[in-house]
Design a protein around this motif. Sequence first.
Motif, PDB file in Angstrom:
ATOM      1  N   GLN A   1      -2.615   6.454  -2.717  1.00 32.35           N
ATOM      2  CA  GLN A   1      -3.595   5.902  -2.304  1.00 32.35           C
ATOM      3  C   GLN A   1      -4.090   4.582  -3.113  1.00 32.35           C
ATOM      4  N   GLU A   2      -2.974   3.629  -3.611  1.00 33.01           N
ATOM      5  CA  GLU A   2      -2.957   2.400  -4.471  1.00 33.01           C
ATOM      6  C   GLU A   2      -2.495   1.418  -3.460  1.00 33.01           C
ATOM      7  N   LEU A   3      -3.113   0.418  -3.891  1.00 32.96           N
ATOM      8  CA  LEU A   3      -2.686  -1.115  -3.730  1.00 32.96           C
ATOM      9  C   LEU A   3      -2.185  -1.596  -4.709  1.00 32.96           C
ATOM     10  N   SER A   4      -0.958  -2.157  -4.575  1.00 33.10           N
ATOM     11  CA  SER A   4      -0.225  -2.945  -5.803  1.00 33.10           C
ATOM     12  C   SER A   4       0.116  -4.119  -5.423  1.00 33.10           C
ATOM     13  N   ILE A   5       0.144  -4.965  -6.399  1.00 30.63           N
ATOM     14  CA  ILE A   5       0.502  -6.642  -6.357  1.00 30.63           C
ATOM     15  C   ILE A   5       1.899  -6.869  -7.331  1.00 30.63           C
ATOM     16  N   ARG A   6       2.674  -7.945  -6.672  1.00 29.18           N
ATOM     17  CA  ARG A   6       3.571  -8.283  -7.612  1.00 29.18           C
ATOM     18  C   ARG A   6       3.904  -9.485  -7.286  1.00 29.18           C
ATOM     19  N   MET A   7       3.938 -10.427  -8.257  1.00 33.31           N
ATOM     20  CA  MET A   7       4.217 -11.759  -8.277  1.00 33.31           C
ATOM     21  C   MET A   7       5.567 -12.292  -8.786  1.00 33.31           C
ATOM     22  N   GLY A   8       6.448 -12.860  -7.870  1.00 29.39           N
ATOM     23  CA  GLY A   8       7.356 -13.405  -8.071  1.00 29.39           C
ATOM     24  C   GLY A   8       8.715 -12.149  -8.587  1.00 29.39           C
ATOM     25  N   ARG A   9       9.288 -12.330  -9.564  1.00 30.46           N
ATOM     26  CA  ARG A   9      10.223 -11.242 -10.150  1.00 30.46           C
ATOM     27  C   ARG A   9       9.371 -10.306 -11.041  1.00 30.46           C
ATOM     28  N   GLY A  10       8.109 -10.463 -11.274  1.00 32.14           N
ATOM     29  CA  GLY A  10       7.487  -9.749 -12.382  1.00 32.14           C
ATOM     30  C   GLY A  10       7.277  -8.242 -11.682  1.00 32.14           C
TER      31      GLY A  10
ATOM     32  N   ALA B   1      -5.722  -1.759  -6.806  1.00 32.43           N
ATOM     33  CA  ALA B   1      -6.874  -1.020  -6.379  1.00 32.43           C
ATOM     34  C   ALA B   1      -6.502   0.456  -6.152  1.00 32.43           C
ATOM     35  N   PHE B   2      -7.309   1.290  -6.533  1.00 31.66           N
ATOM     36  CA  PHE B   2      -7.226   2.884  -6.444  1.00 31.66           C
ATOM     37  C   PHE B   2      -8.327   3.517  -5.280  1.00 31.66           C
ATOM     38  N   ASP B   3      -7.757   4.821  -5.026  1.00 33.73           N
ATOM     39  CA  ASP B   3      -8.704   5.451  -3.987  1.00 33.73           C
ATOM     40  C   ASP B   3      -8.855   4.505  -2.893  1.00 33.73           C
ATOM     41  N   ILE B   4      -7.675   4.156  -2.207  1.00 39.44           N
ATOM     42  CA  ILE B   4      -7.480   3.222  -0.876  1.00 39.44           C
ATOM     43  C   ILE B   4      -6.878   4.326   0.090  1.00 39.44           C
TER      44      ILE B   4
ATOM     45  N   TYR C   1       0.863  -1.358  -0.047  1.00 37.30           N
ATOM     46  CA  TYR C   1       0.095  -0.027   0.083  1.00 37.30           C
ATOM     47  C   TYR C   1       0.938   1.318  -0.009  1.00 37.30           C
ATOM     48  N   ASP C   2       0.514   2.076  -0.896  1.00 31.71           N
ATOM     49  CA  ASP C   2       1.403   3.520  -1.169  1.00 31.71           C
ATOM     50  C   ASP C   2       0.468   4.373  -0.466  1.00 31.71           C
ATOM     51  N   GLU C   3       0.560   5.015   0.656  1.00 31.32           N
ATOM     52  CA  GLU C   3      -0.370   6.154   1.300  1.00 31.32           C
ATOM     53  C   GLU C   3      -0.508   7.418   0.251  1.00 31.32           C
TER      54      GLU C   3
END
Length: 272
Positions: free
Chosen positions: A182-191, A197-200, A177-179
Amino acid sequence: MVRQQDSRKVAGLSLVEVLVALAIFSIVMAIAYGAILNGLNTHSNQEATVSAQAKLRRVIEVISQDVRSAVFGSIIDSPYTSGENEVSFLLLTGGAGFALAPYGLNTTQVDVISSTVGPPTGSQVVIVNQQGRAVLTRVTGVSSLSGRQRLSLSCSVPVAHTTNTLLFEVTSLGISYDEGSQELSIRMGRGAEAPFAFDISDFRVEYVYTADGEAPRTFDGPVRTAGVPERTFFSGTTEFTLSSLQFAIGTEATTRSGTRQHSYSAQVNLLS
């Protein structure tokens, strides 16, 4: 004379009567307008609440589904350092696992006993023995032997070989989460990191450790030994195990009456 009296009776309204009628009409309209405005505001607030709660619930459901699939409930520090605003864990990418031939403690090579092709070079793997001890490492090389494959590993294996020691191919999945944005980010492996998700406006993770006969203990990060997240820890002679994660998420919704904060929370149990 009668006709003159009748003409006076049907004469028009006086100015006072008109003013009184207008005043009453204005009051009625003001009351009606207030009721309509209040109804519109209530409807707007309800719509915003339902929409915000549905959005937060969908986000938590996706996260919960992934966390429930975490291999052995493993919380790790890759691709993100697990803490209050981000969490990383392991997911299976292969099948039921590969049986390993006996090996010496702290070896950097293991032999897979399988007629099928084992994990390729560069893949993440977890080695688990029958006692539940595990190590996460990466395959740096693969060579073929008679009836088996030898895997070279990126680190030594501190897990003793026991009956039914298995190797699983896994990948890491992280949520951050980046305050500021206000975004949630996802990362899989070395990708690459991808927006999730936005506006969090808020996202927090709590780590719940439990033990038989003891009150749960909640922390804003996993308990660590030498900087490494631990699934268990001892308090005196009592062993506590990381059993669940608690998520709290929030968003702001704008309505006719202003901006309101909405929140949603859930607890996700980890597999043992």
